[in-house]
Each structure stands twice: as structure tokens, then as C-alpha cells.
Write an enzyme that holds these catalytic residues in place. Structure first.
Site, PDB file in Angstrom:
ATOM      1  N   LYS A 179       0.956  -1.204   0.422  1.00 41.98           N
ATOM      2  CA  LYS A 179       0.142   0.479   0.179  1.00 41.98           C
ATOM      3  C   LYS A 179       0.551   1.692  -0.241  1.00 41.98           C
ATOM      4  O   LYS A 179       1.678   1.476   1.083  1.00 41.98           O
ATOM      5  CB  LYS A 179      -0.696   0.236   1.438  1.00 41.98           C
ATOM      6  N   GLU A 205       9.560  15.315  16.068  1.00 41.70           N
ATOM      7  CA  GLU A 205      10.437  15.009  14.914  1.00 41.70           C
ATOM      8  C   GLU A 205       9.658  15.988  13.749  1.00 41.70           C
ATOM      9  O   GLU A 205       8.705  16.382  13.689  1.00 41.70           O
ATOM     10  CB  GLU A 205      10.264  13.765  13.925  1.00 41.70           C
TER      11      GLU A 205
HETATM   12  P1  NDP Z   1       1.828   7.607   8.357  1.00 44.79           P
HETATM   13  O1  NDP Z   1       2.675   6.917   9.344  1.00 44.79           O
HETATM   14  O2  NDP Z   1       0.911   8.587   8.881  1.00 44.79           O
HETATM   15  O3  NDP Z   1       2.507   7.187   7.072  1.00 44.79           O
HETATM   16  C1  NDP Z   1       3.040   6.250   7.091  1.00 44.79           C
HETATM   17  C2  NDP Z   1       1.263   5.200   5.549  1.00 44.79           C
HETATM   18  O4  NDP Z   1       0.800   4.403   6.904  1.00 44.79           O
HETATM   19  C3  NDP Z   1       1.206   5.500   5.298  1.00 44.79           C
HETATM   20  O5  NDP Z   1       1.036   4.327   2.861  1.00 44.79           O
HETATM   21  C4  NDP Z   1       0.161   5.843   4.748  1.00 44.79           C
HETATM   22  O6  NDP Z   1      -1.630   5.311   4.396  1.00 44.79           O
HETATM   23  C5  NDP Z   1      -0.099   5.072   6.403  1.00 44.79           C
HETATM   24  N1  NDP Z   1      -0.832   4.221   6.819  1.00 44.79           N
HETATM   25  C6  NDP Z   1      -1.815   5.758   7.419  1.00 44.79           C
HETATM   26  N2  NDP Z   1      -2.985   5.213   8.927  1.00 44.79           N
HETATM   27  C7  NDP Z   1      -2.820   3.863   8.836  1.00 44.79           C
HETATM   28  C8  NDP Z   1      -3.029   3.334   9.559  1.00 44.79           C
HETATM   29  N3  NDP Z   1      -4.028   3.195  10.711  1.00 44.79           N
HETATM   30  N4  NDP Z   1      -3.056   1.915  10.064  1.00 44.79           N
HETATM   31  C9  NDP Z   1      -1.831   1.350   8.707  1.00 44.79           C
HETATM   32  N5  NDP Z   1      -1.135   2.346   7.560  1.00 44.79           N
HETATM   33  C10 NDP Z   1      -1.278   3.686   7.736  1.00 44.79           C
HETATM   34  O7  NDP Z   1       2.594   9.648   8.013  1.00 44.79           O
HETATM   35  P2  NDP Z   1       2.262  10.886   8.020  1.00 44.79           P
HETATM   36  O8  NDP Z   1       1.759  10.930   6.294  1.00 44.79           O
HETATM   37  O9  NDP Z   1       0.877  11.254   8.906  1.00 44.79           O
HETATM   38  O10 NDP Z   1       2.906  11.746   8.738  1.00 44.79           O
HETATM   39  C11 NDP Z   1       2.929  11.935   9.871  1.00 44.79           C
HETATM   40  C12 NDP Z   1       4.647  12.322  10.204  1.00 44.79           C
HETATM   41  O11 NDP Z   1       4.912  10.851  10.450  1.00 44.79           O
HETATM   42  C13 NDP Z   1       5.879  13.598  10.033  1.00 44.79           C
HETATM   43  O12 NDP Z   1       5.365  14.085   9.394  1.00 44.79           O
HETATM   44  C14 NDP Z   1       6.772  12.387  10.200  1.00 44.79           C
HETATM   45  O13 NDP Z   1       6.823  12.758  11.155  1.00 44.79           O
HETATM   46  C15 NDP Z   1       5.784  11.046   9.874  1.00 44.79           C
HETATM   47  N6  NDP Z   1       6.332  10.275   9.211  1.00 44.79           N
HETATM   48  C16 NDP Z   1       8.067   8.923   9.481  1.00 44.79           C
HETATM   49  C17 NDP Z   1       8.355   8.507   7.994  1.00 44.79           C
HETATM   50  C18 NDP Z   1       9.270   7.837   8.275  1.00 44.79           C
HETATM   51  O14 NDP Z   1       9.730   7.149   6.805  1.00 44.79           O
HETATM   52  N7  NDP Z   1      10.355   7.320   9.395  1.00 44.79           N
HETATM   53  C19 NDP Z   1       8.194   8.428   7.002  1.00 44.79           C
HETATM   54  C20 NDP Z   1       6.812   9.229   6.671  1.00 44.79           C
HETATM   55  C21 NDP Z   1       5.520  10.422   8.307  1.00 44.79           C
HETATM   56  P3  NDP Z   1      -2.102   7.240   3.939  1.00 44.79           P
HETATM   57  O15 NDP Z   1      -1.057   7.871   3.021  1.00 44.79           O
HETATM   58  O16 NDP Z   1      -3.008   6.976   3.321  1.00 44.79           O
HETATM   59  O17 NDP Z   1      -2.585   7.830   5.307  1.00 44.79           O
END
Ligand code: NDP
Length: 507
Positions: free
Chosen positions: A210, A415
Site C-alpha cells: 500500500k 520529528e
Molecule cells: P503515516 O505514518 O500516517 O503514513 C505512512 C503510511 O502509513 C502511509 O502509507 C499511510 O497511508 C499509512 N497509514 C496511515 N494510517 C494507517 C493505519 N492506521 N494503518 C496502516 N497504515 C496506515 O505518516 P503521515 O503521512 O501521517 O506523516 C506524519 C508524520 O510521520 C510526519 O510528519 C513524520 O514526522 C512522520 N513520518 C515518518 C516517516 C518515516 O520515514 N519514518 C515517513 C512518513 C511520515 P496514507 O498515506 O493513506 O495515510
């Protein structure tokens, strides 16, 4: 003798942005001519379906969502939004493929497919780079020179392991886990796909992936690569959709392994969601890395490393060097050099080859960065942003530097995931270690010093999965990557990354 280009002769404040002062001290502002990458290398369809069982299919309820270009805020395409019915179909397709084709294939045959995918990614690299920059906002320079080549490199690397599992795990039999559910974020969409799919397939697993809702397009173009490579149907399935879809994927009873990269909050939710099952789990979560500069470091080199550490990919990097720890005796010249360097950073159109910092991935992320930066000011840190014009439309944020930061400030703890650097100081190596480790995270760190012995000492004392020495943000498929504490567990990359996709049995 003055050098032909000597920026130090003109104080940063007196120079126009993106200008170089000449030897006589005069500031001569000049601009790079725009160098836009052609968009027509990639055909973006109006609508994309899901990729299940080797075919493009619409969502069971026909729903779609829009993905936009964050540099213009304009829609790029509509994408099918998977439902739990579609997730079930995708997991079943992956299970069938694992039992009937992929799981029974000899390692050298699996390798041929992976080599083919790697080659196609290289052949279509410009197409992928342009699409990735349009959908995510990252500069073309980075998608072209980092994301896409590294994604291909992961397929090359794991293709090499597919028929050598006996050598990777001597004396044991490595069996695939089965069906892997993989959830990836929006900051490195294609690269995270490669980190997840390449080792899974090399070890004989099949996958349902996904992508993030704001960046589904490169994964859907990858579906096209799977078809072009003649990959058996169902080996790779791609199901864009919101977070709930991700949750129904990881909790599906037909899934044997879950691999997630994203926020710590969602990582914890996933861990809770699959608690009590025998699913294998790896989590690659957030970070708040310390980039530590000692007084004997080569300062100009360190400045480049600091800039690369925090402004690369707009700072939307889990291992970004977002906390600069500078030894007190050199903090002043270091900040001066940094401010000077910041004045030359070019923020703008991601598809312009001169751009250093592109667009923030989404409005939501821009709001999060803005809010955290405001908290830094409110809590008493000193803000510096170079004067630079931002495009009128799109989600942009100026490269930001905070001095006078206290350990208790939110900007030193949370972060930010944006182009924001917090500067702290230290006097002794012990203090540097204590401050660097004073975080809930433990993903990466950097050390800048001339002394090899100090590098080794610091690396052994820093609680971080990766410690870079006199460099930052370097990645290689042969090298494991992953965290401690709230940065998650499990490793991706290298043989460790393969280990996460096999069950080892005694011979
Ligand atoms: P998320 O953790 O929400 O997104 C990462 C992935 O998880 C996306 O594919 C998202 O889908 C999916 N996801 C969201 N909710 C669920 C769930 N309940 N169960 C399973 N999968 C889920 O990150 P955000 O985009 O909300 O970003 C928020 C913060 O997270 C950022 O500001 C940053 O600090 C951190 N982040 C860290 C990352 C890393 O590489 N460590 C990467 C991205 C974010 P969808 O996009 O459809 O919501």
C-alpha cells in the site's frame, strides 16, 4: 590574492539571494537560467486502477481519490481507492502466486525476474524520476540521482541473493515467510517500494503493497514494470487507499509478514493491531538524529554534510540530521558558514534541475512544519531563514535554522520532517553523547572529526542504527538500515534485510 569567487568578502546579509560576491567585495546578483526537466517523458493517465493478480482493476465500490502535484496544488490523476474487499482479493492473489508459482521457483529463476526489473527501472529512469518529482514535490536532481538509481540498485543487489540463500544463512534452510503486507510512506515512494519488494521477492515471498495516499503514482508505474518483466500474476499487488485500508491489510489473516515505514504513532497502532498473531513485523519509524561536529572537523566539509543532512528532500527524511550538536569553541564560525551556505540554497520548482529544495509533500505536512517552527519561536529559540522568494502557488517552506535551542524545546525533541535545523552545543565528548542519546528515537547520527579513534568511540556510544562519519545521508543496498527505541526495529538492506523475509530451519 583573492580567489575569483570569494563569498566571505561579502556578508551574507548584504548579498542578494543566490548571488556570489566577487574578489573586490562587490555583490553581483545573478540568477541561474531555468532548467526545467521535460514532463512529456512520462504519460500520466487520468485514472489509475488497483494492481491485483497481474491486472489493473477498479475498486470494488468504484471509488477513487485525487493525487495532486504539491508544487502547483493541481490534481495529477484519480486513483482507485481500495476497499477491504479488494484487500482480500489482493491477499488471495498473493497467496495463490506464492503457492503455485513464485514460492516453487528456483532461486536463479527468481533472480532473472529481479534482474529484469532492475534493468527496466534503469531504462525507464527518467520517466520514474519525473513522475516521482511531480507526485511528491522532491527536486528532480534528487529523484534522478538518488531515488531511482538506488531503487534499481536494490533490485540488482537482492537479485544476486535470490539463488544464494544457502550462503547467506550457512547451515540453515531459508524458507519464505509467505505473503508480505508492506506499507510505505510518501517521502521516498519508489525507493521505499524497492527496499520492501526486492528482498521479499528474492526470498520467495509475494507482496501486497500500500503506497501513501499522496504519492501512489510511482508504485502504479512500477506495476507496469512488473507486467513488462513478465512477473507471474499475483507476485506483486498494489493497493492504494487511506490508512484504514492499510490497517485492514496488515490485520488480514492471510498475511504472514508486515513491513511498515512511517510515523511512530501508526507503527504503534499496527503493532497493537497484529498483537497476538504470529505475523513477523519490522517497523521503520521516525527519528531526531544528532549531527555532531567536533572542533577539529573540517568545517567547510561539515557545512556541506549538515546541509545535506537536513535540507535533502526538504528535510522529509526519517534519518535527517535535524539536531546539530556543535562543539562550543567552533559554534560561531560554523553558524556563520552555515548561514552563508543557506543563502545559496535554491527553493522552487521540483522539476527545475537547479532546485535544491522542492515542495513540501502536502498541505497537512506544511501545516505541521509551520506549527512546530512557531513553537520554536514561542519557546525562545532564535530563528534564521535566508531571504528567498517562494513560488506563489504550492507548498513551500524556507530552509530554517534555529539557534539558542534548549533541550526541552519541542523543536529539539519532536520529528519535524521539514527543512528545519535546531542547533545545540556541547563542550566534551561525554556531553555530546548524552545530548545525542537524549531522545525517544534512535535511527541515525553523524560525527564530524579528524580523529579516527573518536569516530569509533562515538559510534559505539551513540544509540542509533546508523552512524555516519564525516558524511551524512549515504545509502547503499548492501548496508543495513533501521532503528532503536521509538525508531522501530528490524533492519532493511544488506543480508539483514533478507533475514526479515525468511524463516530459518535446521538442516
Ligand atoms: P503515516 O505514518 O500516517 O503514513 C505512512 C503510511 O502509513 C502511509 O502509507 C499511510 O497511508 C499509512 N497509514 C496511515 N494510517 C494507517 C493505519 N492506521 N494503518 C496502516 N497504515 C496506515 O505518516 P503521515 O503521512 O501521517 O506523516 C506524519 C508524520 O510521520 C510526519 O510528519 C513524520 O514526522 C512522520 N513520518 C515518518 C516517516 C518515516 O520515514 N519514518 C515517513 C512518513 C511520515 P496514507 O498515506 O493513506 O495515510
Amino acid at each position: 590574492m583573492t580567489t575569483e569567487i570569494d563569498k566571505r568578502l561579502v556578508p551574507a546579509a548584504d548579498r542578494a539571494p543566490n548571488s556570489w560576491g566577487l574578489g573586490d567585495g562587490a555583490a553581483i546578483p545573478w540568477e541561474y537560467a531555468p532548467a526545467p526537466e521535460a514532463r512529456d517523458i512520462v504519460t500520466i493517465k487520468e485514472r489509475y486502477g488497483l494492481f491485483i493478480g497481474g491486472r489493473e482493476v477498479q475498486a470494488s465500490d468504484g471509488e477513487t481519490f485525487a493525487t495532486i502535484d504539491p508544487s502547483t496544488e493541481l490534481p495529477l490523476a484519480r486513483v482507485a481507492r481500495a476497499t477491504s474487499v479488494d484487500i482480500d482479493k489482493a491477499v488471495r492473489a498473493a497467496r495463490r502466486a506464492q503457492r503455485r508459482s513464485w514460492g516453487t521457483l528456483a532461486g536463479n529463476e527468481r533472480a532473472k525476474y529481479l534482474f529484469r526489473i532492475a534493468r527496466i527501472l534503469q531504462e525507464r529512469s527518467r520517466e520514474f524520476a519525473v513522475l516521482e518529482s511531480m507526485d511528491s514535490g522532491k527536486p528532480i536532481r534528487e529523484s534522478r540521482d538518488v531515488d531511482v538509481p538506488l531503487a534499481a540498485a536494490h533490485f540488482w543487489y537482492y537479485a544476486g541473493w535470490a539463488d544464494k540463500l544457502d550462503y547467506a544463512f550457512p547451515g540453515r534452510i531459508a524458507r519464505p515467510l509467505g505473503v508480505a503486507a508492506q506499507i510505505i510512506p510518501w517521502n521516498f515512494p519508489l525507493l521505499m517500494l524497492a527496499w520492501k519488494i526486492a528482498p521479499a521477492l528474492a526470498a520467495g515471498n509475494t507482496v501486497v503493497l500500500k503506497p501513501a495516499s499522496t504519492t501512489p503514482l510511482s508504485a502504479l508505474l512500477f506495476a507496469d514494470v512488473c507486467v513488462q518483466a513478465d512477473l507471474p500474476p499475483g507476485v506483486v499487488n498494489i493497493v492504494p487507499g487511506p490508512g484504514e485500508v492499510g490497517m485492514s491489510l496488515v490485520t488480514h489473516p492471510g498475511v504472514d509478514k508486515v513491513a511498515f515505514t512511517g510515523s511512530t504513532e501508526i507503527g504503534k497502532k499496527i503493532q497493537r493491531g497484529i498483537a497476538g498473531t504470529d505475523k513477523a513485523l519490522t517497523l521503520e519509524l521516525g527519528g531526531k538524529a544528532a549531527n555532531i561536529v567536533f572542533d577539529d572537523a573540517a568545517l567547510d566539509q561539515a557545512v556541506e554534510g549538515i546541509v545535506n543532512g537536513i535540507y535533502f528532500n526538504q528535510g522529509e527524511v526519517c534519518c535527517a540530521g535535524s539536531r546539530l550538536l556543535a562543539q562550543e569553541s567552533i559554534v560561531e564560525p560554523l553558524i556563520e558558514k552555515l548561514k552563508d551556505r543557506l543563502a545559496t540554497i535554491r527553493v522552487g520548482d521540483p522539476l527545475d534541475k537547479n532546485t535544491d529544495v522542492g515542495a513540501i509533500n502536502s498541505k497537512q505536512q506544511l501545516e505541521r512544519i509551520t506549527e512546530l517552527v512557531a513553537s520554536g519561536v514561542a519557546e525562545g529559540a532564535e530563528l534564521y531563514q535566508p531571504p528567498c522568494d517562494l513560488p506563489e502557488r504550492g507548498y513551500y517552506f524556507r530552509p530554517t535554522l534555529f539557534t539558542n535551542v534548549a533541550q526541552s524545546h519541542r523543536i529539539a525533541n519532536e520529528e519535524i520532517f521539514g527543512p528545519v535545523l535546531s542547533v545545540l552545543t556541547f563542550r566534551t565528548p561525554d556531553e555530546a553523547v548524552e545530548k545525542a542519546n537524549n531522545t525517544a528515537y534512535g535511527l541515525s547520527a553523524g560525527v564530524w572529526t579528524e580523529k579516527g579513534s573518536r569516530i569509533l568511540e562515538m559510534a559505539s556510544r551513540l544509540k542509533a542504527g546508523v552512524v555516519w562519519a564525516n558524511t551524512f545521508n549515504r545509502f547503499d543496498p548492501t548496508s543495513p538500515f533501521g532503528g532503536y527505541k521509538e525508531s522501530g526495529f528490524g533492519r532493511e538492506g544488506g543480508m539483514h534485510g533478507l533475514h526479515a523475509y525468511v524463516r530459518l530451519e535446521d538442516r
